[in-house]
Write a protein that holds these residues in place. Structure first.
Motif, PDB file in Angstrom:
ATOM      1  N   VAL A  21      16.168   0.527   0.840  1.00  0.00           N
ATOM      2  CA  VAL A  21      15.025  -0.294   1.227  1.00  0.00           C
ATOM      3  C   VAL A  21      15.105  -1.576   0.413  1.00  0.00           C
ATOM      4  CG1 VAL A  21      12.486  -0.427   1.255  1.00  0.00           C
ATOM      5  CG2 VAL A  21      13.634   1.759   1.702  1.00  0.00           C
ATOM      6  N   PRO A  22      14.756  -2.734   0.999  1.00  0.00           N
ATOM      7  CA  PRO A  22      14.796  -3.973   0.222  1.00  0.00           C
ATOM      8  C   PRO A  22      14.042  -3.839  -1.100  1.00  0.00           C
ATOM      9  CG  PRO A  22      14.412  -4.469   2.529  1.00  0.00           C
ATOM     10  CD  PRO A  22      14.358  -2.974   2.400  1.00  0.00           C
ATOM     11  N   TRP A  23      14.627  -4.416  -2.153  1.00  0.00           N
ATOM     12  CA  TRP A  23      14.087  -4.259  -3.492  1.00  0.00           C
ATOM     13  C   TRP A  23      12.641  -4.728  -3.574  1.00  0.00           C
ATOM     14  CZ3 TRP A  23      12.186  -7.228  -7.534  1.00  0.00           C
ATOM     15  CH2 TRP A  23      12.180  -6.614  -8.782  1.00  0.00           C
ATOM     16  N   TRP A  24      12.345  -5.880  -2.983  1.00  0.00           N
ATOM     17  CA  TRP A  24      10.987  -6.418  -3.065  1.00  0.00           C
ATOM     18  C   TRP A  24       9.987  -5.527  -2.335  1.00  0.00           C
ATOM     19  CZ3 TRP A  24       9.558  -9.802  -6.502  1.00  0.00           C
ATOM     20  CH2 TRP A  24      10.502 -10.656  -7.049  1.00  0.00           C
ATOM     21  N   ALA A  25      10.441  -4.857  -1.263  1.00  0.00           N
ATOM     22  CA  ALA A  25       9.554  -3.931  -0.559  1.00  0.00           C
ATOM     23  C   ALA A  25       9.228  -2.730  -1.446  1.00  0.00           C
ATOM     24  CB  ALA A  25      10.205  -3.473   0.741  1.00  0.00           C
ATOM     25  N   LYS A  26      10.239  -2.193  -2.133  1.00  0.00           N
ATOM     26  CA  LYS A  26       9.992  -1.071  -3.039  1.00  0.00           C
ATOM     27  C   LYS A  26       9.034  -1.476  -4.152  1.00  0.00           C
ATOM     28  CE  LYS A  26      14.491  -0.048  -3.544  1.00  0.00           C
ATOM     29  NZ  LYS A  26      15.705   0.685  -3.996  1.00  0.00           N
ATOM     30  N   LEU A  27       9.233  -2.676  -4.689  1.00  0.00           N
ATOM     31  CA  LEU A  27       8.346  -3.153  -5.744  1.00  0.00           C
ATOM     32  C   LEU A  27       6.908  -3.260  -5.237  1.00  0.00           C
ATOM     33  CD1 LEU A  27       7.887  -4.415  -8.578  1.00  0.00           C
ATOM     34  CD2 LEU A  27       8.385  -6.638  -7.532  1.00  0.00           C
ATOM     35  N   GLY A  28       6.729  -3.851  -4.049  1.00  0.00           N
ATOM     36  CA  GLY A  28       5.392  -4.018  -3.504  1.00  0.00           C
ATOM     37  C   GLY A  28       4.696  -2.702  -3.260  1.00  0.00           C
ATOM     38  N   VAL A  29       5.425  -1.735  -2.697  1.00  0.00           N
ATOM     39  CA  VAL A  29       4.833  -0.420  -2.431  1.00  0.00           C
ATOM     40  C   VAL A  29       4.404   0.242  -3.734  1.00  0.00           C
ATOM     41  CG1 VAL A  29       5.348   1.919  -1.634  1.00  0.00           C
ATOM     42  CG2 VAL A  29       6.013  -0.050  -0.244  1.00  0.00           C
ATOM     43  N   LYS A  30       5.261   0.182  -4.741  1.00  0.00           N
ATOM     44  CA  LYS A  30       4.927   0.790  -6.030  1.00  0.00           C
ATOM     45  C   LYS A  30       3.683   0.150  -6.637  1.00  0.00           C
ATOM     46  CE  LYS A  30       8.347   3.732  -7.216  1.00  0.00           C
ATOM     47  NZ  LYS A  30       8.171   5.064  -7.839  1.00  0.00           N
ATOM     48  N   LEU A  36      -4.165   2.897  -6.617  1.00  0.00           N
ATOM     49  CA  LEU A  36      -4.954   3.997  -6.063  1.00  0.00           C
ATOM     50  C   LEU A  36      -5.343   4.977  -7.170  1.00  0.00           C
ATOM     51  CD1 LEU A  36      -2.873   4.689  -2.827  1.00  0.00           C
ATOM     52  CD2 LEU A  36      -4.883   3.217  -3.101  1.00  0.00           C
ATOM     53  N   PRO A  37      -6.554   5.527  -7.106  1.00  0.00           N
ATOM     54  CA  PRO A  37      -7.030   6.435  -8.155  1.00  0.00           C
ATOM     55  C   PRO A  37      -6.485   7.854  -7.976  1.00  0.00           C
ATOM     56  CG  PRO A  37      -8.739   6.148  -6.517  1.00  0.00           C
ATOM     57  CD  PRO A  37      -7.607   5.233  -6.098  1.00  0.00           C
ATOM     58  N   VAL A  38      -5.150   7.970  -8.124  1.00  0.00           N
ATOM     59  CA  VAL A  38      -4.497   9.262  -7.943  1.00  0.00           C
ATOM     60  C   VAL A  38      -3.833   9.644  -9.266  1.00  0.00           C
ATOM     61  CG1 VAL A  38      -2.719  10.527  -6.668  1.00  0.00           C
ATOM     62  CG2 VAL A  38      -4.077   8.764  -5.505  1.00  0.00           C
ATOM     63  N   PRO A  39      -4.086  10.836  -9.794  1.00  0.00           N
ATOM     64  CA  PRO A  39      -3.459  11.255 -11.051  1.00  0.00           C
ATOM     65  C   PRO A  39      -1.937  11.301 -10.924  1.00  0.00           C
ATOM     66  CG  PRO A  39      -5.273  12.720 -10.464  1.00  0.00           C
ATOM     67  CD  PRO A  39      -5.021  11.845  -9.275  1.00  0.00           C
ATOM     68  N   ALA A  40      -1.262  11.015 -12.028  1.00  0.00           N
ATOM     69  CA  ALA A  40       0.209  10.995 -12.022  1.00  0.00           C
ATOM     70  C   ALA A  40       0.788  12.332 -11.566  1.00  0.00           C
ATOM     71  CB  ALA A  40       0.726  10.635 -13.416  1.00  0.00           C
ATOM     72  N   ARG A  41       0.178  13.441 -11.991  1.00  0.00           N
ATOM     73  CA  ARG A  41       0.698  14.753 -11.594  1.00  0.00           C
ATOM     74  C   ARG A  41       0.622  14.944 -10.081  1.00  0.00           C
ATOM     75  NH1 ARG A  41       1.889  19.663 -13.955  1.00  0.00           N
ATOM     76  NH2 ARG A  41       1.448  18.842 -16.029  1.00  0.00           N
ATOM     77  N   ALA A  42      -0.413  14.390  -9.443  1.00  0.00           N
ATOM     78  CA  ALA A  42      -0.535  14.499  -7.994  1.00  0.00           C
ATOM     79  C   ALA A  42       0.568  13.704  -7.293  1.00  0.00           C
ATOM     80  CB  ALA A  42      -1.910  14.012  -7.547  1.00  0.00           C
ATOM     81  N   GLY A 232       2.013  -5.873 -18.540  1.00  0.00           N
ATOM     82  CA  GLY A 232       0.625  -5.712 -18.133  1.00  0.00           C
ATOM     83  C   GLY A 232       0.330  -4.388 -17.464  1.00  0.00           C
ATOM     84  N   ALA A 233      -0.926  -4.246 -17.057  1.00  0.00           N
ATOM     85  CA  ALA A 233      -1.411  -2.974 -16.524  1.00  0.00           C
ATOM     86  C   ALA A 233      -0.816  -2.632 -15.166  1.00  0.00           C
ATOM     87  CB  ALA A 233      -2.932  -3.006 -16.430  1.00  0.00           C
ATOM     88  N   ALA A 234      -0.529  -3.630 -14.334  1.00  0.00           N
ATOM     89  CA  ALA A 234      -0.064  -3.336 -12.975  1.00  0.00           C
ATOM     90  C   ALA A 234       1.270  -2.598 -12.987  1.00  0.00           C
ATOM     91  CB  ALA A 234       0.056  -4.637 -12.176  1.00  0.00           C
ATOM     92  N   VAL A 235       2.191  -3.052 -13.813  1.00  0.00           N
ATOM     93  CA  VAL A 235       3.506  -2.404 -13.897  1.00  0.00           C
ATOM     94  C   VAL A 235       3.371  -1.000 -14.474  1.00  0.00           C
ATOM     95  CG1 VAL A 235       5.765  -2.516 -15.033  1.00  0.00           C
ATOM     96  CG2 VAL A 235       4.784  -4.565 -13.985  1.00  0.00           C
ATOM     97  N   ALA A 236       2.517  -0.846 -15.490  1.00  0.00           N
ATOM     98  CA  ALA A 236       2.319   0.479 -16.083  1.00  0.00           C
ATOM     99  C   ALA A 236       1.715   1.454 -15.071  1.00  0.00           C
ATOM    100  CB  ALA A 236       1.423   0.363 -17.311  1.00  0.00           C
ATOM    101  N   ARG A 237       0.684   1.003 -14.328  1.00  0.00           N
ATOM    102  CA  ARG A 237       0.047   1.886 -13.342  1.00  0.00           C
ATOM    103  C   ARG A 237       1.019   2.300 -12.245  1.00  0.00           C
ATOM    104  NH1 ARG A 237      -4.406  -1.895 -13.506  1.00  0.00           N
ATOM    105  NH2 ARG A 237      -3.553  -2.741 -11.556  1.00  0.00           N
ATOM    106  N   ALA A 238       1.945   1.410 -11.922  1.00  0.00           N
ATOM    107  CA  ALA A 238       2.896   1.696 -10.847  1.00  0.00           C
ATOM    108  C   ALA A 238       4.023   2.624 -11.283  1.00  0.00           C
ATOM    109  CB  ALA A 238       3.480   0.387 -10.321  1.00  0.00           C
ATOM    110  N   GLY A 239       4.068   2.973 -12.563  1.00  0.00           N
ATOM    111  CA  GLY A 239       5.139   3.837 -13.050  1.00  0.00           C
ATOM    112  C   GLY A 239       6.481   3.154 -13.104  1.00  0.00           C
ATOM    113  N   LEU A 240       6.485   1.815 -13.222  1.00  0.00           N
ATOM    114  CA  LEU A 240       7.721   1.039 -13.208  1.00  0.00           C
ATOM    115  C   LEU A 240       8.202   0.642 -14.597  1.00  0.00           C
ATOM    116  CD1 LEU A 240       6.900  -1.481 -10.325  1.00  0.00           C
ATOM    117  CD2 LEU A 240       8.477   0.461 -10.221  1.00  0.00           C
ATOM    118  N   TYR A 241       7.370   0.863 -15.602  1.00  0.00           N
ATOM    119  CA  TYR A 241       7.632   0.226 -16.890  1.00  0.00           C
ATOM    120  C   TYR A 241       8.897   0.745 -17.560  1.00  0.00           C
ATOM    121  CZ  TYR A 241       7.162  -1.705 -21.510  1.00  0.00           C
ATOM    122  OH  TYR A 241       7.408  -2.395 -22.669  1.00  0.00           O
ATOM    123  N   CYS A 242       9.717  -0.160 -18.003  1.00  0.00           N
ATOM    124  CA  CYS A 242      10.740   0.098 -19.013  1.00  0.00           C
ATOM    125  C   CYS A 242      10.745  -1.134 -19.910  1.00  0.00           C
ATOM    126  CB  CYS A 242      12.105   0.403 -18.419  1.00  0.00           C
ATOM    127  SG  CYS A 242      12.696  -0.789 -17.238  1.00  0.00           S
TER     128      CYS A 242
END
Length: 302
Positions: A21-30, A36-42, A232-242
């Motif tokens: 999938v195009p990289w920017w599309a994956k980034l946007g979806v993440k 969304l208020p969904v727990p990480a385990r869910a 920032g918070a957006a990257v952390a919430r998306a589970g993308l952070y490194c």
């Protein structure tokens, strides 16, 4: 440090590229899903933001711990006993294997509790150990995953670096991590290493497998972003952070914390897969780091 000379290998095309999938599309979806208020385990139950891929592969259950125990014994000159795994995710389920190898006490440190609640994975790990000729703890009387950990002499510490204060100073023979250190926030990295140095036994061994690639597409596209956004918070919430630290920066950080550090293996790209325009200048990347896809680092108290 009596470590082997670094072994370099060229990573194959498309390494860790993920879904086609195009990289920017994956980034946007993440980023959207992260709002969304969904727990990480869910999310992980749905197969998204999932750690510890292939956790029940028998090869992953036994062999990596056998290798680490053997390497630690070779460096220590005796069998390792106490062990700390940083960022295990679901691989807490390997506690029966670690106990079967004679390791203990067993400590796990993670920012969230991703240990399986179902007992089947732990029993599968015990069976894998038994199949490798080891004698795991008897789990027959265990009713919860907490019972399993206690039977194995294991304890999971959930939270930040401060939880390591619960481990006695100078008590850990073997510390290891599997693609976890790159996810430690930049401002938390030095405190974590200082805490690992405090708990390291004299002559203790650290074995760390570290990924440096972009976790969405396998290259270095994530280096394009300014720190104000990426930290920032957006990257952390998306589970993308490194943390975007390069290998040389990580080695510098280990040494600053009081470790002797050496690279034993590196996966290298034929050419640095930098984003258009290169890495963001605020990162001050060293050119030597831009071809390193992943690496294994050994540490000893300096």
């Amino acid at each position: 440090m009596p470590s082997p000379a670094p072994q370099d290998a060229i990573v194959p095309p498309g390494y860790a590229a993920g879904a086609p999938v195009p990289w920017w599309a994956k980034l946007g979806v993440k980023l959207v899903l992260g709002t969304l208020p969904v727990p990480a385990r869910a999310w992980r139950a749905l197969g998204l933001r999932r750690h510890s891929f292939g956790a029940l592969d028998p090869v992953r259950l036994v062999h990596p711990l056998q290798w680490r125990a053997a390497r630690a014994a070779a460096l220590l000159g005796r069998p390792a006993r106490s062990v700390l795994e940083v960022g295990p995710g679901a691989m807490v389920l390997r506690a029966p294997v670690a106990a079967a190898l004679g390791l203990g006490p067993i400590w796990y440190l993670d920012v969230e509790d991703d240990a399986p609640r179902d007992l089947a994975p732990y029993r599968a790990a015990a069976e894998a150990a038994r199949g490798a000729g080891l004698v795991p703890p008897d789990l027959a009387g265990c009713a919860t995953h907490g019972d399993v950990l206690r039977a194995c002499g294991a304890r999971l510490l959930v939270g930040g670096t401060g939880r390591l204060a619960e481990i006695p100073a100078g008590s850990i023979d073997l510390t290891f991590s599997e693609v976890a250190l790159e996810h430690v926030r930049r401002d938390a990295f030095a405190p974590l290493l200082a805490a690992l140095r405090r708990v390291a036994a004299p002559g203790g061994v650290g074995l760390h497998g570290i990924d440096f690639h972009d976790h969405l597409g396998g290259g270095l596209r994530h280096l394009a972003f300014p720190p104000a956004f990426w930290e920032g918070a957006a990257v952390a919430r998306a589970g993308l952070y490194c943390n975007r630290l390069g290998l040389s920066e990580m080695l510098d950080a280990f040494r600053a914390a009081g470790f002797a550090a050496a690279v034993t293996e590196r996966g290298l790209w034929p050419a640095a897969p930098l984003p258009p325009g290169g890495a963001h200048p605020a990162l001050r990347r060293r050119a030597e780091d831009d071809r390193v896809c992943h690496a294994t680092v050994e540490t000893r108290p300096g």
